[in-house]
Every structure is written in structure tokens, then in C-alpha cells.
Enzyme design. Structure first.
Site, PDB file in Angstrom:
ATOM      1  N   ASP A  66      -9.340  -1.839   8.668  1.00 22.22           N
ATOM      2  CA  ASP A  66      -9.685  -1.013   9.829  1.00 22.22           C
ATOM      3  C   ASP A  66     -10.226  -1.878  10.965  1.00 22.22           C
ATOM      4  OD1 ASP A  66      -9.152   1.522   8.694  1.00 22.22           O
ATOM      5  OD2 ASP A  66     -11.094   1.520   7.677  1.00 22.22           O
ATOM      6  N   ARG A  73       0.832  -1.203   0.000  1.00 22.22           N
ATOM      7  CA  ARG A  73       0.000   0.000   0.000  1.00 22.22           C
ATOM      8  C   ARG A  73       0.864   1.249   0.000  1.00 22.22           C
ATOM      9  NH1 ARG A  73      -4.884   1.763   3.936  1.00 22.22           N
ATOM     10  NH2 ARG A  73      -4.387   3.954   3.992  1.00 22.22           N
ATOM     11  N   ASP A  90      -7.087  -1.507   2.458  1.00 19.80           N
ATOM     12  CA  ASP A  90      -7.332  -0.770   3.690  1.00 19.80           C
ATOM     13  C   ASP A  90      -7.918  -1.760   4.685  1.00 19.80           C
ATOM     14  OD1 ASP A  90      -7.631   2.316   4.518  1.00 19.80           O
ATOM     15  OD2 ASP A  90      -9.180   1.126   5.510  1.00 19.80           O
ATOM     16  N   ARG A  99      -6.501   2.885  -2.932  1.00 22.73           N
ATOM     17  CA  ARG A  99      -5.506   2.084  -2.229  1.00 22.73           C
ATOM     18  C   ARG A  99      -5.670   0.606  -2.556  1.00 22.73           C
ATOM     19  NH1 ARG A  99      -7.766   3.962   2.663  1.00 22.73           N
ATOM     20  NH2 ARG A  99      -7.504   5.978   1.716  1.00 22.73           N
TER      21      ARG A  99
HETATM   22  O1  GSY Z   1     -11.956   3.645   4.923  1.00 21.55           O
HETATM   23  C1  GSY Z   1     -11.702   2.633   4.050  1.00 21.55           C
HETATM   24  C2  GSY Z   1     -11.229   3.112   2.715  1.00 21.55           C
HETATM   25  N1  GSY Z   1     -12.294   3.796   1.973  1.00 21.55           N
HETATM   26  C3  GSY Z   1     -13.351   3.242   1.351  1.00 21.55           C
HETATM   27  C4  GSY Z   1     -13.798   1.913   1.215  1.00 21.55           C
HETATM   28  O2  GSY Z   1     -13.217   0.932   1.728  1.00 21.55           O
HETATM   29  N2  GSY Z   1     -14.955   1.747   0.495  1.00 21.55           N
HETATM   30  C5  GSY Z   1     -15.633   2.782  -0.070  1.00 21.55           C
HETATM   31  N3  GSY Z   1     -16.731   2.526  -0.759  1.00 21.55           N
HETATM   32  N4  GSY Z   1     -15.197   4.061   0.046  1.00 21.55           N
HETATM   33  C6  GSY Z   1     -14.079   4.281   0.760  1.00 21.55           C
HETATM   34  N5  GSY Z   1     -13.474   5.449   1.008  1.00 21.55           N
HETATM   35  C7  GSY Z   1     -12.411   5.135   1.756  1.00 21.55           C
HETATM   36  S1  GSY Z   1     -11.292   6.308   2.361  1.00 21.55           S
END
Ligand code: GSY
Length: 149
Positions: A92, A78, A90, A87
Site C-alpha cells: 500500500d 496474489r 499486500d 493474501r
Molecule cells: O491492508 C493490508 C492487508 N491487511 C493486513 C495486514 O497487512 N496486517 C494485518 N495485521 N491485518 C491486515 N488486514 C489486512 S486487509
């Protein structure tokens, strides 16, 4: 052992393979939600995400789980080009039963999870008890279930 829930997303590269490699490498996974194609929330114009939520039965602390998340992100090469930008992976920490953390680099439960269809919809498959009664997905966050894990 404690229930923990992690959210995973990818919108760069082979999204499915990146999520599969991550799930295979994360310890103590006991359940995986369906796969969801989701419109990006926030950030610049970017491609659609593939999102899942996973459940762990773990003795790790939230901080140890954060380390696991970061290790998986690094393993996926990443690169943080831009905050909220595209990315490869991710990961979390969303929730750990009985734990709250409020530190600069880690807040548990995840402070924005209720605002995000890409978290709450897959989460509802594994942990409906964590979805507030009457919660509805924001209409401006299209989300499509692609299938089971
Ligand atoms: O916070 C996770 C990264 N992220 C995402 C995601 O995983 N999915 C969607 N649909 N939108 C996102 N925006 C971010 S930043």
C-alpha cells in the site's frame, strides 16, 4: 526526489521470502523497518501477518507508486479470493511528502493508516514525524517486533 512510505504485509506462503523479494524489486528503497508479527485486522478468520514499512526516496508520482505496488502483488501471484482475506502480498502507498490524492482507486495519505497498529508501529521507526503526538496502538491489535530487517 521525494520521501514516500509504503506498507507491506503477507499472511500466506513463505511470508518472509515474499516480503524480501518485494523489497529487493521495489526501486529507490532507502530504509526498511523491523519485521512485525501482527494479528489480522478485519476480514475472515486468517493467519497472522508479517508486516513492514519501507521508505523510498523517489521521483515517482503516487500513481506510479501504486503501479509499482500492484506489479509486486502480481509477481507474488496474489489472488484476491475475498476482500480483507488472506493474501501472499499486500503493498500500500501510505504517504508521499507534499502529495494528497483522492481518487476511487488511490487515496494518499492512506485513509486507514492511523487505525492500524501494523502500519503505525513500523512507520514510527522510519518516520516518527508522521505519528501524531499521543497516538497509541489499539489494544485489540496485538503486534510483536520479531527483529531488524
Ligand atoms: O491492508 C493490508 C492487508 N491487511 C493486513 C495486514 O497487512 N496486517 C494485518 N495485521 N491485518 C491486515 N488486514 C489486512 S486487509
Amino acid at each position: 526526489m521525494t520521501r514516500a512510505l509504503l506498507g507491506l504485509g503477507s499472511n500466506l506462503g513463505d511470508r518472509e521470502a515474499l516480503l524480501r523479494d518485494a523489497v529487493d524489486a521495489i526501486p529507490d528503497v532507502v530504509a526498511v523497518s523491523g519485521r512485525y508479527e501482527t494479528a489480522p485486522v478485519g476480514g475472515p478468520e486468517q493467519g497472522a501477518y508479517l508486516n513492514i514499512v519501507i521508505e523510498l526516496d523517489t521521483d515517482r508520482t503516487p500513481r506510479q507508486l501504486l503501479q509499482v505496488c500492484r506489479q509486486r502483488e502480481e509477481a507474488a501471484d496474489r489472488v484476491r479470493i475475498e476482500r480483507w482475506g488472506p493474501r501472499t502480498l499486500d503493498v500500500d502507498v501510505l504517504w508521499v511528502d507534499g502529495c494528497t490524492v483522492d481518487e476511487p482507486d488511490l487515496i494518499v495519505p492512506h485513509p486507514r493508516m492511523l487505525d492500524r497498529a501494523f502500519v503505525m508501529v513500523p512507520l514510527a521507526e522510519l518516520a516518527p514525524d508522521l505519528v501524531p503526538e499521543g497516538w497509541v496502538a489499539p489494544v485489540d491489535q496485538p503486534i510483536e517486533r520479531l527483529g531488524d530487517w
